[in-house]
Scaffold this motif. Structure first.
Motif, short mmCIF file in Angstrom:
data_model
loop_
_atom_site.label_atom_id
_atom_site.label_comp_id
_atom_site.label_asym_id
_atom_site.label_seq_id
_atom_site.Cartn_x
_atom_site.Cartn_y
_atom_site.Cartn_z
N GLY A 1 -9.33 3.07 1.55
CA GLY A 1 -9.68 4.37 0.99
C GLY A 1 -8.49 5.13 0.44
O GLY A 1 -7.33 4.79 0.69
N THR A 2 -8.79 6.18 -0.31
CA THR A 2 -7.75 6.96 -0.95
C THR A 2 -6.97 7.82 0.03
O THR A 2 -5.88 8.29 -0.28
N ASP A 3 -7.51 8.01 1.24
CA ASP A 3 -6.80 8.81 2.23
C ASP A 3 -5.93 7.95 3.15
O ASP A 3 -5.20 8.47 3.99
N SER B 1 0.84 -1.19 0.00
CA SER B 1 0.00 0.00 0.00
C SER B 1 0.88 1.25 0.00
O SER B 1 1.88 1.30 0.71
#
Length: 157
Positions: free
Chosen positions: A144-146, A135
């Motif tokens: 999630g993208t955050d 990741s």
């Protein structure tokens, strides 16, 4: 190379760079577009031996041992820099080998190194291939993208 059986056609050599001595495995080809392979955590360049030998004509393979793995110098890592020490080591290797442009393949943690290299030094890259990359938010489980952690302890459980 320490306790690693090399397949016929694969050679090991240490390349002195401005940062450290990097061990690489290569096939016998000296011409062709360079393809640099970066291994995952708890692994080494030996992971890519069969891949080096299977590259099609027109390519030459170079699999590097990251610092502290295989026969590359065991230099400390500055954890506050994320994967940048590895990315900068890769840049130093590309300089030492005089690679003006190359294809980069990263597996697992090596995929994270490849992503960091893409951010820091993209002008040299002909292509980037990620194989089951870590990741971009680190080793702890995220979503999630955050990069929201999956658990408070960051262990992903």
């Amino acid at each position: 190379m320490r306790d690693v059986l090399l397949l016929p056609g694969v050679v090991s050599r240490r390349i002195p760079t401005r940062r450290l001595a990097v061990n690489v495995l290569q096939d016998a080809r000296t011409a062709g577009e360079p393809v640099v392979f970066v291994h995952g955590n708890v692994s080494s360049a030996a992971f890519f031996q069969t891949t080096l030998l299977a590259l099609p004509a027109g390519y030459r393979g170079i699999a590097m041992d990251l610092r502290g793995f295989g026969d590359t110098d065991p230099r400390p890592i500055d954890a506050t820099r994320g994967l940048r020490d590895f990315s900068d080591d890769l840049q130093a290797l590309a300089d030492a080998l005089e690679l003006d442009q190359f294809h980069l393949v990263g597996w697992s943690m090596g995929g994270g190194v490849a992503m960091q290299y893409l951010i820091d030094h993209s002008r040299r890259l002909a292509s980037v291939t990620l194989i089951a990359p870590v990741s971009p938010f680190g080793f702890g489980g995220t979503r999630g993208t955050d990069g929201t952690p999956l658990s408070a302890n960051g262990a992903g459980t």
